[in-house]
Design a protein around this motif. Structure first.
Motif, PDB file in Angstrom:
ATOM      1  N   PRO A  58       7.022 -12.401  -3.344  1.00 54.67           N
ATOM      2  CA  PRO A  58       8.011 -13.383  -2.881  1.00 54.67           C
ATOM      3  C   PRO A  58       7.511 -14.816  -3.068  1.00 54.67           C
ATOM      4  O   PRO A  58       6.323 -15.096  -2.949  1.00 54.67           O
ATOM      5  CB  PRO A  58       8.189 -13.044  -1.404  1.00 54.67           C
ATOM      6  N   ASP A  62      11.774 -17.858  -0.921  1.00 53.33           N
ATOM      7  CA  ASP A  62      12.346 -16.632  -0.384  1.00 53.33           C
ATOM      8  C   ASP A  62      12.077 -16.475   1.112  1.00 53.33           C
ATOM      9  O   ASP A  62      12.699 -15.639   1.761  1.00 53.33           O
ATOM     10  CB  ASP A  62      11.774 -15.415  -1.114  1.00 53.33           C
ATOM     11  N   ASP A  63      11.147 -17.250   1.651  1.00 52.83           N
ATOM     12  CA  ASP A  63      10.785 -17.158   3.064  1.00 52.83           C
ATOM     13  C   ASP A  63      11.466 -18.289   3.833  1.00 52.83           C
ATOM     14  O   ASP A  63      11.161 -19.465   3.620  1.00 52.83           O
ATOM     15  CB  ASP A  63       9.262 -17.260   3.215  1.00 52.83           C
ATOM     16  N   SER A  65      11.039 -19.274   6.826  1.00 56.62           N
ATOM     17  CA  SER A  65      10.144 -19.973   7.751  1.00 56.62           C
ATOM     18  C   SER A  65       9.002 -20.683   7.039  1.00 56.62           C
ATOM     19  O   SER A  65       8.078 -21.167   7.687  1.00 56.62           O
ATOM     20  CB  SER A  65       9.582 -18.980   8.775  1.00 56.62           C
ATOM     21  N   ALA A  66       9.045 -20.762   5.706  1.00 60.04           N
ATOM     22  CA  ALA A  66       7.958 -21.383   4.950  1.00 60.04           C
ATOM     23  C   ALA A  66       8.031 -22.904   5.054  1.00 60.04           C
ATOM     24  O   ALA A  66       9.105 -23.494   5.179  1.00 60.04           O
ATOM     25  CB  ALA A  66       8.033 -20.973   3.488  1.00 60.04           C
TER      26      ALA A  66
END
Length: 128
Positions: A58, A62-63, A65-66
């Protein structure tokens, strides 16, 4: 690449269903062929996106919370100036003209196109 993979998987599914329904109810080969080619092209992009997602994992995008900083740094290797795009474009143009004007010109075009494509593929094959 997961979002893009899902997007193109949906597009490929749409064209598969559309081509099937059109193939059953229509008696016209050009529309069937166009829808099948559209399905194949979108399926090719979907397979590429899924393979890249599996290969690289990923991305920070795609995250949800990144942090923004997690997406910084070098992304990948991008080739510097090269003459292979010009050679490939010239070969493709001569090959297309050869389809119109004759086999002899198409063979010359293929002879120019093949080294251009091979150069694209193998130009940085030995790069560490």
């Amino acid at each position: 690449m997961k979002a893009e993979a899902w997007l193109f998987t949906g597009v490929a599914g749409f064209f598969a269903v559309t081509a099937t329904v059109y193939g059953v109810f229509a008696h016209e080969p050009a529309g069937k062929a166009a829808l099948v080619v559209a399905f194949l092209m979108s399926a090719l992009v979907a397979v590429f996106c899924w393979a890249q997602h599996v290969k690289r994992g990923p991305r920070p995008a795609d995250d949800p919370s990144a942090d923004i900083a997690s997406g910084t740094g070098p992304l990948d290797f991008f080739a510097p100036a090269s003459s292979y795009p010009l050679l490939t474009a010239a070969g493709a143009a001569v090959l297309a003209l050869g389809v119109v004007y004759g086999l002899w010109l198409a063979l010359i075009g293929f002879g120019v196109l093949a080294p251009g494509v091979a150069g694209f593929v193998f130009q940085y094959a030995r790069r560490g």
